[in-house]
Design an enzyme around this catalytic site. Structure first.
Site, mmCIF file in Angstrom:
data_model
loop_
_atom_site.group_PDB
_atom_site.id
_atom_site.type_symbol
_atom_site.label_atom_id
_atom_site.label_comp_id
_atom_site.label_asym_id
_atom_site.label_seq_id
_atom_site.Cartn_x
_atom_site.Cartn_y
_atom_site.Cartn_z
ATOM 1 N N GLU A 235 45.848 -65.681 15.756
ATOM 2 C CA GLU A 235 45.648 -66.856 16.609
ATOM 3 C C GLU A 235 44.171 -67.095 16.883
ATOM 4 O O GLU A 235 43.749 -68.228 17.101
ATOM 5 C CB GLU A 235 46.409 -66.685 17.927
ATOM 6 C CG GLU A 235 47.915 -66.849 17.816
ATOM 7 C CD GLU A 235 48.625 -65.595 17.342
ATOM 8 O OE1 GLU A 235 49.864 -65.647 17.180
ATOM 9 O OE2 GLU A 235 47.955 -64.561 17.119
ATOM 10 N N ASP A 284 63.410 -75.100 33.526
ATOM 11 C CA ASP A 284 62.845 -75.011 32.186
ATOM 12 C C ASP A 284 62.746 -76.389 31.535
ATOM 13 O O ASP A 284 63.067 -77.410 32.129
ATOM 14 C CB ASP A 284 63.646 -74.036 31.315
ATOM 15 C CG ASP A 284 65.076 -74.496 31.059
ATOM 16 O OD1 ASP A 284 65.277 -75.680 30.763
ATOM 17 O OD2 ASP A 284 65.999 -73.668 31.154
#
Length: 502
Positions: A235, A284
């Protein structure tokens, strides 16, 4: 280009996209309520300078529009994000160049990879203040609680950094963490994520898993960490490719991990395999409260931060939210990679209202019968992040897939439900999708909304209605002569056509 949170916030303030709030606000529910109203209207980023019970300001909604996401990536328009996707597609499946120009292009990408290599900062800003042992107190962080039914306070935009104990390869993910005590938090990650894999490997070897949480980093690094593309690059390299130069990293104080040197806060700790606590429920991205799951417990032994640090946060929920804006940008980055995987796909779109992954609209350059069905099936298996896409709608290349009116017209005029709708039952599914009869197992639907050709149909398709080109050109020339020059026929308010879009 800004390479830390403060630099990005400076850009936002210079462009009138950062609102400072000096009034006293409560991290319990109030900050999220204010931010949510801003998100619904595409409002500016917010910096709360006076937070109840905290010594640090809170930044939220910094990535609340696609425009600001583009700025974080040093771009102005979403279309430019596809340039990044082209680079990644070349690295994912490199092909022998057939022309000198292709060799040059690939050489440029390799040079970009070299430039993207992370650097080392031996005197990092993130360690200007160091707190260790019993002095670590997570309650001093201005953690927010977004919804009244949430189980507790959370971290949402922290980079969760772990390392493979066998290969030493790091993983950087963005996972939700729940505050459990003064020095512990649970981390909520799916079993397929890198951090979960690293924990399983550590457990097999009887070791604790070291964890670092970097808070308040350059939004570009957050975008890199949220990019689940199967390329054998870290990353950190992703972030370097995105930004055009390597990320400066610093070695943690108590664990063998590296974090962005300009992070506002860094938490360092370990997970003992098998040590879990209940995590949740929390609101969520589906727009509902999730369930309660036993999740790994992180014990923190060290916290470092910059002088006068800024705490960056966000929260999930029904779109629009910051995560949805990030998904729209990632959609653009995925596009060249998807075209390389499924050659007939011209473009694809993941509507925000479909939670940025539940429904996909793809356009194809149709050349043979059955091609739409093939494209839908190939889409589901092209990239891991499309595993949980519930609906795939395939249209012709002349349909603007980002205009819902055109898509609905294509479905209504070109689909026979008996012939053009197919369903795959009992496939692996998102555990947060309550619509499934069985949690974790659900169906998928493909819809062929393309123009049918023989032998898909046994009669001629009607000719499409189009303006006469000569008359259209005549009207264009005489528009002012009609006395209509002052009328602006630009984007139309959908509410004029019976919609109720507020």
């Amino acid at each position: 280009m800004a390479r830390d949170l403060r630099g990005f916030m400076k850009i936002l303030e210079q462009r009138g996209q950062l609102q400072r709030i000096s009034a006293l606000v409560d991290p319990e529910l109030e900050i999220a309520e204010i931010s949510n109203r801003m998100l619904q209207k595409g409002g500016p980023g917010l910096l709360f300078e006076n937070v109840k019970g905290a010594d640090f300001p809170v930044a939220v909604n910094l990535m609340g529009t696609v425009e600001r996401i583009c700025w974080a990536m040093n771009m102005q328009h979403p279309e430019e994000l596809e340039t990044l996707g082209k680079k990644l597609s070349m690295l994912q499946q490199p092909k022998p160049p057939k022309k000198i120009s292709q060799a040059i292009d690939f050489g440029k990408v390799l040079f970009d990879v070299v430039k993207a290599k992370p650097g080392r900062d031996f005197f990092p800003a993130c360690q200007q203040v160091v707190i260790q042992g019993n002095d670590v107190d997570l309650h001093k962080l201005p953690l927010i609680r977004p919804y009244v039914g949430d189980a507790g306070k959370i971290i949402t935009l922290g980079l969760v950094i772990t390392k493979d104990c066998e290969t030493g390869t790091p993983n950087v993910g963005v996972y939700r963490l729940q505050l459990q005590s003064q020095n512990t938090m649970t981390v909520h990650w799916l079993s397929v994520r890198g951090g979960a894999r690293h924990l399983r490997k550590a457990a097999e070897r009887g070791k604790k898993l070291e964890v670092a949480i970097a808070l308040g980093v350059d939004p570009l690094i957050i975008m890199a960490a949220a990019t689940p593309i199967p390329v054998d690059l870290s990353e950190w390299l992703f972030a370097g490719l995105y930004g055009g130069s390597g990320v400066q990293l610093a070695k943690c104080k108590t664990v063998d991990l590296e974090v962005p040197a300009d992070s506002e806060f860094v938490l360092e700790g370990t997970i003992t395999p098998g040590e879990v606590l209940p995590d949740g429920p929390f609101g969520d991205h589906m727009g509902y409260y999730g369930g309660v799951e036993d999740s790994p417990l992180i014990r923190f032994e060290c916290m470092t931060h910059r002088k006068n640090p800024i705490y960056l946060t966000t929260f999930s929920g029904r779109p629009p939210k910051e995560e949805a804006m990030m998904a729209i940008a990632l959609n653009r980055i995925y596009t060249p990679i998807l075209r390389q995987q499924v050659s007939e796909i011209v473009d694809f779109f993941l509507p925000m209202e479909a939670l940025s992954y539940k429904a996909a609209i793809i356009s194809i350059d149709k050349a043979y019968p059955g091609q739409a069905r093939r494209a839908a099936l190939a889409f589901w298996s092209a990239l891991p992040q499309f595993t949980y896409t519930k609906f795939v709608i395939v249209v012709d290349k002349d349909i603007n897939i980002r205009d819902p009116r055109q898509v609905v017209w294509a479905i209504s005029s070109k689909v026979d439900p008996v012939r053009d709708v197919f369903i795959l039952p009992n496939t692996p599914f998102d555990t947060l999708d309550f619509a499934s009869e069985k949690i974790g197992l659900g169906g998928r639907m493909g819809i062929d909304a393309t123009t049918k050709i023989t032998p898909e149909i046994d009669h001629e398709w009607g000719a499409p209605l189009e303006s006469d080109p000569d008359v259209a050109a005549l009207v264009e020339r005489r528009w002012a002569e009609y006395g209509l020059a002052d009328l602006q026929l630009g984007e139309v308010d959908p509410n004029l056509f019976g919609y109720d879009v507020k």
